[in-house]
Design an enzyme around this catalytic site. Structure first.
Site: not given
Ligand SMILES: NC(=O)c1ccc[n+]([C@@H]2O[C@H](COP(=O)([O-])OP(=O)(O)OC[C@H]3O[C@@H](n4cnc5c(N)ncnc54)[C@H](O)[C@@H]3O)[C@@H](O)[C@H]2O)c1
Length: 426
Positions: A11, A86, A216, A267
């Protein structure tokens, strides 16, 4: 704007690079030094079509970079977007909010030093109550003046694989915050999306994100269960689903997408049972379809529980047929609800505009005769029911009741099981 994005994952990388393309200046804050170095060398830390080009372009303009030092950036930016992970526990589903907590501590330290107001947007997916209950509450406990920050939850709906176009061209932009004024402060991040922006409560926006993904997942599982049953009986599963989605009035539409009372009638329950039987008789496991009837019957139990909790005896039920403008009482949830209430000793009066025992035929007449208490408790004048009941239970989504309910004395408790009081006639 000068924006800091915390978390250089799927993200964060997309969000940061796209926001630079939209004209902002972005620093990505990431605790993993290897990711930071790769990013600054124009190498995307994730595989995503088009992302490397955006990163190269952004870094070349000098408006995009990554760092592992949060403290400095958090002092300088106008807006911080939190996109840390998360993950949820595989067994319990509980979200691990450690990263959100850690980021909250870091932002709080910056807020104590900063003089300019900071906008904080949580984009990580979190359970309802997290943004206010963990982030704002911590700032308050630290004695940080609420004028020094604004806080919102902005759900991110991008899908991996098409993340850039999803981010750039969303169908709507949701900002959840404590007040609308606070939410509006975040418009500067995506001013071009104003026409498709929805301002809502923080908890609603937090809830929406997991609800959407669960929806979904439900659609995929439904289609897969239909596929399994279809294959087991030699029917073309794709053709079945293609014809299902060809209808956008009842099938792929907002129809039936409002929480309300249980379904019933001649139904839906019958045909659902038939489909589940078909699957089971061919040895096909279909837990989603098989669980629907149980969930539907639970909806009636919950309604009974809500009435019991009110600790009043005289109940008036509006609507006996399973829906408005019909006299069909076959498998009507209202009949089950009334039986349960009578069994618990409630005094029940029933009104329905269409159901008249003397005019019923066939199975409906059999049901009427088998449930003699229906005839005994039926009233033809709705005003009598309204006057004599302590609780008025709206069990049928019938707009004719909406008018009637407008004039009810304030000492009556109205329990709307159908969502009618929140709907407007089409
Ligand atoms: N992956 C998706 O398609 C998607 C889509 C929508 C929402 N989300 C949500 O967005 C959030 C992030 O998802 P993601 O897939 O990008 O996660 P990810 O694990 O790929 O990336 C998270 C990053 O945050 C970093 N991080 C953690 N704590 C930190 C801190 N204190 N300081 C700096 N960096 C820190 C980690 O090292 C990691 O690189 C999640 O809550 C997820 O559910 C994900």
């Amino acid at each position: 704007m000068k924006i800091a994005v915390i978390g250089l994952g799927y993200v964060g990388a997309v969000t940061g690079s796209c926001l630079v393309d939209l004209g902002h200046e972005v620093t990505l804050i990431e605790k993993n030094n290897e990711k930071v170095s790769l990013f600054n060398a124009c190498i995307s830390p994730i595989a995503e079509p088009g992302l490397t080009d955006l990163i190269r372009k952004g870094i070349a303009t000098g408006k995009l970079r990554a760092t592992s030092d949060a403290s400095q950036e958090l002092l300088l930016c106008d807006l911080v977007i939190v996109s840390v992970g998360t993950p949820t526990n595989q067994a319990t589903g509980r979200a691990d909010l450690t990263s959100i907590q850690n980021v909250t501590f870091e932002i709080a330290e910056a807020l104590k030093i900063r003089s300019a107001k900071l906008r904080i947007a949580i984009a990580s997916t979190v359970p309802p109550g997290t943004t206010e209950g963990i982030v704002r509450e911590y700032f308050e406990k630290q004695g940080i003046d609420s004028n020094k920050f604004s806080l919102a939850f902005i759900p991110e709906f991008l899908r991996e694989g098409s993340a850039i176009s999803d981010f750039m061209s969303p169908t709507r932009f949701i900002i959840g915050s404590r007040t609308q004024n606070e939410a509006r402060e975040f418009m500067a991040m995506r001013p071009e999306l104003l026409d498709i922006t929805h301002f809502t409560k923080t908890e609603t926006s937090e809830m929406l994100k997991t609800v959407e993904n669960s929806w979904h997942a439900t659609k995929i599982t439904f289609a897969n269960e239909i596929g399994r049953i279809s294959r087991s009986v030699g029917v073309d599963e794709n053709e079945v689903m293609d014809l299902l989605i060809a209808d956008n009035k009842q099938n792929i539409s907002s129809t039936y997408m409002k929480p309300g009372f249980a379904f019933g009638g001649s139904c839906l329950p019958k045909d659902l049972r038939s489909l589940v039987y078909l699957g089971h008789s061919h040895g096909v496991q279909i837990p989603l379809l098989a669980g629907i009837a149980q969930s539907n019957s639970h909806q009636i139990d919950v309604a009974v529980g809500r009435i019991v909790e009110l600790k009043l005896r005289r109940v008036g039920v509006l609507g006996l047929a399973f829906k408005a403008n019909t006299d069909d009482i076959r498998e009507s949830p209202s009949v089950t609800l009334i039986e349960s209430l009578l069994g618990k000793g409630f005094d029940v009066q029933i009104h329905d505009f269409e159901v008249d025992g003397s005019k019923l035929f066939g199975v409906n007449l059999d049901i009427w005769n088998q449930h003699s208490h229906l005839a005994q408790n039926m009233v033809s004048n709705v005003q009598d029911l309204l006057e004599e009941s302590e609780i008025i239970v709206l069990a049928q989504h019938n707009f004719r009741y909406q008018e009637i309910l407008k004039n009810i004395p304030s000492d009556k408790v109205i329990l709307d099981l159908t969502g009618l009081t929140r709907s407007s006639p089409k």
